[in-house]
Scaffold this motif. Structure first.
Motif, mmCIF file in Angstrom:
data_model
loop_
_atom_site.group_PDB
_atom_site.id
_atom_site.type_symbol
_atom_site.label_atom_id
_atom_site.label_comp_id
_atom_site.label_asym_id
_atom_site.label_seq_id
_atom_site.Cartn_x
_atom_site.Cartn_y
_atom_site.Cartn_z
ATOM 1 N N ALA A 105 0.449 -1.797 -0.247
ATOM 2 C CA ALA A 105 -0.448 -0.297 -0.215
ATOM 3 C C ALA A 105 0.914 1.266 0.485
ATOM 4 O O ALA A 105 0.522 2.159 -0.663
ATOM 5 N N PHE A 106 1.783 1.352 0.741
ATOM 6 C CA PHE A 106 2.924 2.296 0.339
ATOM 7 C C PHE A 106 3.682 2.488 -0.819
ATOM 8 O O PHE A 106 4.483 3.463 -0.598
ATOM 9 N N LEU A 107 4.078 1.539 -2.049
ATOM 10 C CA LEU A 107 4.551 1.109 -3.102
ATOM 11 C C LEU A 107 3.551 1.888 -3.844
ATOM 12 O O LEU A 107 2.913 0.884 -4.597
ATOM 13 N N ASN A 108 3.294 3.349 -4.243
ATOM 14 C CA ASN A 108 3.104 3.573 -5.006
ATOM 15 C C ASN A 108 3.483 5.116 -5.744
ATOM 16 O O ASN A 108 4.146 5.536 -4.843
ATOM 17 N N PRO A 109 3.933 5.569 -7.317
ATOM 18 C CA PRO A 109 4.178 6.918 -7.241
ATOM 19 C C PRO A 109 3.929 8.032 -6.872
ATOM 20 O O PRO A 109 4.485 8.802 -6.571
ATOM 21 N N PHE A 110 2.185 8.213 -6.027
ATOM 22 C CA PHE A 110 1.692 8.580 -5.230
ATOM 23 C C PHE A 110 2.468 9.262 -3.806
ATOM 24 O O PHE A 110 3.675 10.352 -4.036
ATOM 25 N N ASN A 111 2.991 8.068 -3.427
ATOM 26 C CA ASN A 111 3.819 8.539 -2.361
ATOM 27 C C ASN A 111 5.610 8.094 -2.402
ATOM 28 O O ASN A 111 6.395 8.956 -1.954
ATOM 29 N N PHE A 112 6.164 7.627 -3.312
ATOM 30 C CA PHE A 112 7.287 8.425 -5.016
ATOM 31 C C PHE A 112 7.245 9.732 -4.330
ATOM 32 O O PHE A 112 8.665 10.296 -3.947
ATOM 33 N N ILE A 113 7.022 10.707 -4.874
ATOM 34 C CA ILE A 113 6.810 11.696 -4.909
ATOM 35 C C ILE A 113 6.717 12.473 -4.335
ATOM 36 O O ILE A 113 7.642 13.525 -3.334
ATOM 37 N N LEU A 152 -0.410 18.670 -3.689
ATOM 38 C CA LEU A 152 -0.193 17.047 -3.475
ATOM 39 C C LEU A 152 -1.554 17.093 -2.025
ATOM 40 O O LEU A 152 -1.752 16.665 -1.552
ATOM 41 N N PHE A 153 -1.179 17.951 -0.850
ATOM 42 C CA PHE A 153 -1.694 18.510 -0.269
ATOM 43 C C PHE A 153 -3.509 18.669 -0.593
ATOM 44 O O PHE A 153 -4.439 18.137 -0.208
ATOM 45 N N MET A 168 0.583 12.942 5.484
ATOM 46 C CA MET A 168 0.063 12.318 3.849
ATOM 47 C C MET A 168 0.265 11.295 3.182
ATOM 48 O O MET A 168 -0.735 10.439 3.272
ATOM 49 N N ILE A 169 1.440 10.301 3.830
ATOM 50 C CA ILE A 169 1.901 9.212 3.317
ATOM 51 C C ILE A 169 1.198 8.092 4.215
ATOM 52 O O ILE A 169 0.617 7.192 2.970
ATOM 53 N N LEU A 170 0.938 8.359 5.667
ATOM 54 C CA LEU A 170 0.750 7.423 6.399
ATOM 55 C C LEU A 170 -0.935 7.108 5.873
ATOM 56 O O LEU A 170 -1.729 6.341 6.102
ATOM 57 N N ILE A 171 -1.730 8.449 5.403
ATOM 58 C CA ILE A 171 -2.881 8.326 5.640
ATOM 59 C C ILE A 171 -3.950 8.045 4.058
ATOM 60 O O ILE A 171 -4.321 7.174 4.575
#
Length: 879
Positions: free
Chosen positions: A76-84, A711-712, A116-119
């Protein structure tokens, strides 16, 4: 071969190892097989079965297992959104902590980004974890049973608990539950198409194999995953689960999986959005980098825009919708084996179904037992009883009706013993038993479809005497049958043949010739109450019903008339065989009844309907339905259907009711409507935002919004859409079947998306000229003003797009949607006045600004309302 422990001691489950073991077992005599597996015809003991189950594991082939929760959490943490976000956090570490004075250091940006990453990741994890649990729970509700002998007693067990050494009884309709060496068999025909792709059945025997070829050619071995078309057999289980031939090829079977219309639709839409992103993001980067000469900032900004353009919540929204649908369907006695099939359930515009049990009560009763003269004759009933009583194959509804009727009315005592039987198959459409009386007189008693019975009958019994069948006699029989059919009765013929006492006992289908036709039985299966109203509702929802049956046209016409189905055409299997696919396609649209069909005929009709662009559902529960169930877009079977039918279907009904199916169609359409809502909301909003960013970048002396602000904003917008799976759906949006359409999404983006840019530009002008936010020194005011207007308009668009009606007046969202979107809007208004405003680069706004925001949102609201009417008028669609 040694004992069982020795045999599997160094077993490596490889294809060569399993193939070699099966060939050894096929070449060994049966006594050696029993010794090797330490068993007998009486089976193993229950205690031994438990021990072997622990040793060999559950009888399941290797498949993609549900990932442990911690793996799902990690993914769930491995996605482009979290990468940026991670990249921005890394940059912030240098700009806010490492390269600044100790008194000016700030960890707030990094903490905010990590939050934000956690949420976002936890929301995704919770949805997907719940979905996988629900899907697994629903699958476990469908249990396949197998008949084994243990402790000298026959019993039914869950197929998963089968172990090597078990003695298995196989009959028509069974899925072969493991790799099995046949001990004894009678006219055993196996379909191996799942392994070999060959549609023709293969006969298997118990005799010793002399020469071994390919594994599927071993004549005394049946393989896991194949199914019994006809006949019966007793066998000894050689291997289960990972020790089977099917397991060695399971990966190749997965790789040849046909792409469903659901998967294809998702891929088409995703490709459209990716192309748009690839085209627009470099433009944003180049414009900002060139005009502002800040290439690193421009890179971060364009990457943030890319994330804003990506519908990263689509997997969560899709999974959430499908899971919710599966749970709803389970409450309505419908089990979903594969979540994707819910979409096809709703997209279905043609339902192909059998007549028996769907349109009728599935309670067949004997109402006529007539001789050649059309008079009730006990001898006809008696012979039919003997045939049904002695057959060991699959007893159908008519067999059970004969046995119940005979026992109830005459209580005939059995005066015969069975010598042999010739099981039913769908080519001959008849079955025979050979019986012997106390004087050792042997008689073949055959029952089957009238046409097939007349074809093998040379004689007819009239008043105890036998006469040769002439044309006028055959015509009279056909007239009798026709009259019964017109009254809605299904009719089968009964014939007999005396056999010599001294002939050998190797009977075959070739013995079914020169029979004496004795009479016929008429069965009545009345129409179900309320089925006519359900069919009318299906038509209202755009689902055309076609009847595919093995019965004849007259009986089917009568049932259709009784329940109010308008029959626009009827063709039978023999006519279909005489024409090619192109000619048959011309007839399919206006044909309601397809009668006297073989299993392959049914599959052909389904295949051609799909080729014509339809989404086809097929409802069936018998062996003859399996090919069509595999061919259609969504296969629907019932809990008490044949194993092969349930295995081939994606939807299992706990009740064979069209009303249950109708509810499934409605839920499927609601699910799809909510999925497409999200996609069109996101696509149009993102399209408008990019337009706004490009225009703003061209004339502003600073970035239109900081990367962290984009992003926010994107995170808040995504959170506001989490409740969409629970949203209400207007009746108008589910009256017609729908499919994924990249073209439809594209039109929506182009027509609706740019409208938000108009009001973004108005916001820019107001901020630039009225509030004087027109220099790098005042950019925080500009960013805050656009952030508030953007998040409020994006959230408002959820309510504007979710319905073709006027929101809040003609159609209201679900309370969960209203509360969540309201909460996000309030939170967005509060952010500039909170302690995190400095971290995000926001500043408090003057009160006069909010007057302008109200005016802008009001204008946006009415503009979308008018645009919606124009769009619906032009394209006759909305969602």
């Amino acid at each position: 071969m040694g004992g069982m422990i020795t045999l599997y001691e160094n077993f490596d489950n490889s294809e060569n190892s399993i193939n070699g073991t099966l060939k050894l077992f096929s070449e060994a005599d049966i006594k050696t097989v029993f010794m090797t597996l330490e068993t007998s015809l009486g089976g193993i003991k229950n205690e031994e079965a438990i021990s072997r189950l622990e040793k060999f594991g559950l009888n399941e082939i290797s498949k993609e297992k549900v990932k442990p929760w911690y793996i799902q959490l990690l993914l769930a943490f491995l996605n482009p959104f979290n990468f940026i976000l991670g990249t921005l956090a890394f940059v912030s570490l240098f700009t806010d902590v490492i390269f600044v004075k100790e008194t000016e250091r700030s960890w707030i940006s990094i903490i905010l980004i990590i939050t934000m990453i956690l949420i976002s990741s936890l929301i995704k994890f919770i949805q997907e974890y719940r979905s996988s649990k629900t899907a697994e729970k629903l699958k476990n509700l469908i249990v396949t049973k197998v008949t084994v002998v243990r402790d000298n007693l026959p019993m039914e067990i869950d197929i998963k608990t089968l172990v090597p050494g078990d003695i298995v009884k196989l009959t028509a309709g069974d899925i072969v539950p493991g790799d099995i060496r046949i001990v004894s068999s009678k006219d055993l025909f196996i379909s191996q198409s799942v392994l070999t792709g060959e549609s023709n059945p293969v006969e298997k025997y118990s005799n010793l194999l002399v020469k071994a070829g390919a594994i599927s050619d071993l004549s005394n071995i049946v393989l896991m995953g194949t199914n019994v078309l006809s006949g019966a057999a007793t066998g000894i289980v050689l291997g289960t689960g990972k020790h089977t031939f099917l397991n060695t090829i399971s990966e190749s079977l997965k790789s040849t999986k046909v792409e469903t219309s659901f998967e294809k639709g998702i891929d088409d839409v995703s490709r459209l959005l990716i192309k748009f992103m690839i085209f627009m993001v470099p433009i944003v980067f180049l414009i900002n980098g060139y005009l502002k000469d800040a290439w690193f900032e421009s890179l971060l900004f364009s990457l943030s825009v890319a994330i804003g353009l990506t519908p990263e919540m689509l997997p969560m929204i899709v999974t959430g919708n499908l899971t919710k649908g599966a749970i709803e369907l389970s409450k309505k006695k419908t089990i979903v084996k594969k979540l994707d099939s819910i979409h096809n359930f709703g997209a279905m515009n043609i339902l192909c179904t059998d007549k028996t049990g769907t349109l009728t009560q599935d309670k067949v009763t004997v109402v006529k037992y007539l001789n050649f003269k059309g008079i009730d004759d006990d001898n006809v009933l008696y012979l039919a009883y003997l045939n049904s009583y002695f057959q060991t194959g699959l007893k159908n509804l008519m067999d059970r009706a004969i046995l119940e009727f005979e026992e109830e009315h005459y209580s005939i005592k059995n005066e015969y013993k069975k010598i042999d039987e010739l099981p039913f198959d769908f080519e001959r459409r008849r079955m025979s038993v050979i019986v012997e009386d106390s004087d050792e007189n042997r008689t073949m008693i055959t029952k089957g479809a009238i046409e097939e019975m007349l074809y093998i009958s040379n004689f007819v019994e009239i008043d105890g005497q036998v006469f040769e069948i002439k044309d006028e006699i055959e015509e009279k029989i056909k007239n009798l049958v026709s009259n019964l059919n017109e009254d809605g009765m299904r009719v089968i013929g009964i014939g007999k043949k005396t056999l010599p006492k001294d002939r050998d006992l190797n009977f075959s289908n070739k013995d079914e010739e020169s029979l004496t036709f004795v009479g016929m039985l008429g069965f009545l299966d009345p129409p179900k109450e309320g089925v006519g109203d359900t069919l009318k509702s299906l038509y209202q929802y755009g689902v055309d019903v076609k009847i595919l049956t093995g019965d004849n046209e007259l009986v089917t016409q009568k049932i259709c008339k009784d329940i109010g189905i308008e029959v626009t055409g009827a063709i039978d299997g023999s006519y279909m065989e005489a024409i090619d696919d192109l000619e048959l396609k011309k007839l399919l649209k206006d044909t309601t009844i397809f009668c006297k069909l073989s299993p392959l005929d049914k599959a052909r009709v389904v295949r051609l309907l799909k080729e014509m662009g339809n989404t086809v559902g097929y409802m069936g529960d018998g062996i003859n339905d399996a090919p069509a169930l595999r061919q259609c877009d969504v296969g629907i079977s019932v809990e008490n259907g044949m194993d092969i039918a349930k295995e081939s279907a994606q939807i299992i009904l706990l009740e064979k009711e069209l009303s249950v199916l109708l509810e499934g169609v409605i839920i499927g359409r609601k699910i799809f409507t909510n999925m497409i809502k999200y996609l069109k909301m996101t696509a149009s909003s993102n399209f408008g935002n990019v337009f706004s960013v490009v225009l703003a970048s061209a004339f502003l002396p600073f970035l239109p919004m900081l990367p962290i602000q984009i992003l926010f904003q994107n995170l808040l917008y995504d959170i506001s859409q989490i409740s969409i799976p629970w949203d209400n759906v207007d009746t108008e949006d589910i009256l017609k079947p729908k499919n994924w359409s990249a073209e439809s999404v594209g039109k929506f983006m182009v027509y609706i998306g740019p409208l938000s840019s108009i009001f973004d530009i108005i916001t820019f002008l107001i901020m630039f000229y009225i509030f004087k936010a027109n220099s790098p020194a005042t950019q925080a005011l500009f960013h805050t003003g656009w952030f508030i207007e953007s998040i409020l308009s994006q959230t408002l668009i959820i309510h504007l797009i979710r319905t073709r009606k006027i929101p809040f007046i003609e159609s209201n969202a679900n309370i969960k949607v209203i509360l969540l979107t309201s909460a996000i809007m309030i939170f967005a208004l509060f952010v500039p006045y909170s302690k995190i405003n400095g971290t995000l680069g926001f500043v408090p706004m003057p009160i006069s600004y909010f007057i302008w925001v109200v005016l802008i949102l009001t204008g946006y609201f009415f503009t979308i309302i008018f645009a919606k009417k124009y769009f619906i008028k032009k394209f006759n669609s909305w969602l």
